[in-house]
Write a protein that holds these residues in place. Structure first.
Motif, mmCIF file in Angstrom:
data_model
loop_
_atom_site.group_PDB
_atom_site.id
_atom_site.type_symbol
_atom_site.label_atom_id
_atom_site.label_comp_id
_atom_site.label_asym_id
_atom_site.label_seq_id
_atom_site.Cartn_x
_atom_site.Cartn_y
_atom_site.Cartn_z
ATOM 1 N N ASN A 2 12.114 3.185 -7.871
ATOM 2 C CA ASN A 2 12.089 2.180 -8.539
ATOM 3 C C ASN A 2 10.837 1.385 -8.311
ATOM 4 N N PRO A 3 9.954 1.097 -9.260
ATOM 5 C CA PRO A 3 8.828 0.134 -8.907
ATOM 6 C C PRO A 3 9.211 -1.124 -8.983
ATOM 7 N N GLU A 100 2.591 -12.125 -7.825
ATOM 8 C CA GLU A 100 2.039 -11.519 -6.726
ATOM 9 C C GLU A 100 2.687 -9.951 -6.474
ATOM 10 N N THR A 101 3.848 -10.037 -6.354
ATOM 11 C CA THR A 101 4.664 -8.725 -6.290
ATOM 12 C C THR A 101 4.301 -7.771 -7.283
ATOM 13 N N ALA A 102 4.169 -8.268 -8.573
ATOM 14 C CA ALA A 102 4.071 -7.174 -9.578
ATOM 15 C C ALA A 102 2.662 -6.841 -9.316
ATOM 16 N N HIS A 107 -0.261 -1.723 -7.756
ATOM 17 C CA HIS A 107 -1.229 -1.075 -6.837
ATOM 18 C C HIS A 107 -0.527 -0.171 -5.868
ATOM 19 N N GLY A 108 0.613 0.234 -5.916
ATOM 20 C CA GLY A 108 1.276 1.290 -5.391
ATOM 21 C C GLY A 108 1.836 0.575 -3.798
ATOM 22 N N GLU A 109 1.994 -0.848 -3.920
ATOM 23 C CA GLU A 109 2.601 -1.323 -2.492
ATOM 24 C C GLU A 109 3.887 -1.218 -2.566
ATOM 25 N N ARG A 110 4.568 -1.491 -1.493
ATOM 26 C CA ARG A 110 6.177 -1.888 -1.450
ATOM 27 C C ARG A 110 6.571 -3.058 -0.984
#
Length: 248
Positions: A2-3, A100-102, A107-110
């Motif tokens: 889940n993104p 910021e999280t979005a 960009h593929g970060e967790r």
């Protein structure tokens, strides 16, 4: 996968809080729940009932012995706290943190957001593992938030930041607007009934009729509305016909 951000509960104690956290997560499309050393073991009695149907979040939850284990795969971590910690860290409100999280997730970060114990929150050592602090704009004389409430606020801001906060319904009428023919028929029926009842002073009839029509127009009546009003007038007509004459 889940993104969306990961929710990390550090040493949660009460089954009700964990269950309500799962419910809050499900409300806003979050599903990755990680529990760090939950008090008195896992699973907890009553947790599924407290989740009110959000059991898929509980079923997918993972349990970790330590916080470093729970956050090992994350590239960014936020720590939630209601008080100043004296640490040289960025501090953000939930809306800025989730914006910021979005961006990071796009960009593929967790990204993870960790929440502390019900009574004392996170320790300073735990906060030191985070990239930034998230705090809430609560009243200064009562800053404490319930665990699930804090998760709910973060989840809400995440959904907004991710562009997923769409209004589920508009409240707009689904019925067809009334035609001019239907409105004119209602006007004539209503005015005839009022004439018969002696409602209008003769010298004011035309002005009152116009005002009443204007008011009905402002209501933006639908076909169903007109049928309802016509039915009510017919019922009144019928009652008048069958009402016994009053004694003179």
């Amino acid at each position: 996968m889940n993104p969306a951000p990961v929710v990390i509960l550090v040493a949660p104690q009460l089954a009700e809080n964990i269950g309500m956290t799962a419910r809050a997560m499900a409300n806003f499309g979050l599903s990755d729940l990680r529990l760090v050393a939950p008090r008195n073991g896992w699973p907890k009695k009553g947790v599924r009932e407290a989740a009110s149907g959000a059991t898929h979040v509980l079923d997918g939850a993972t349990v970790h012995a330590t916080l470093p284990e729970a956050i090992a795969d994350l590239t960014c971590l936020f720590a939630t706290t209601a008080r100043e910690r004296g640490q040289m860290k960025r501090v953000a409100l939930p809306d800025a943190a989730m914006a910021e999280t979005a961006g990071r997730i796009a960009h593929g970060e967790r990204v993870g957001v960790m929440f502390g114990r019900e009574r004392v929150g996170l320790t300073n050592d735990e906060v030191s593992l985070a990239d930034a602090i998230v705090t809430f704009p609560v009243a200064a004389d009562f800053p404490s938030l319930n665990l699930a409430q804090a998760v709910l606020l973060v989840g809400y801001e995440w959904r907004r930041a991710a562009g997923l906060a769409r209004q589920p319904f508009t409240g707009a009428t689904r019925a067809q607007p009334a035609t001019r023919e239907a409105l004119l028929s209602l006007f004539m029926h209503l005015e005839a009934r009022l004439d018969a009842a002696g409602f209008y002073p003769p010298e004011k009839r035309e002005a009152i009729v116009r005002n009443m029509r204007d008011r009905l127009h402002r209501m933006s009546l639908t076909e169903r509305d007109v049928r309802t009003f016509r039915g009510a007038l017919k019922a009144i007509d019928g009652g008048a016909k069958h009402r016994p004459a009053e004694p003179v």
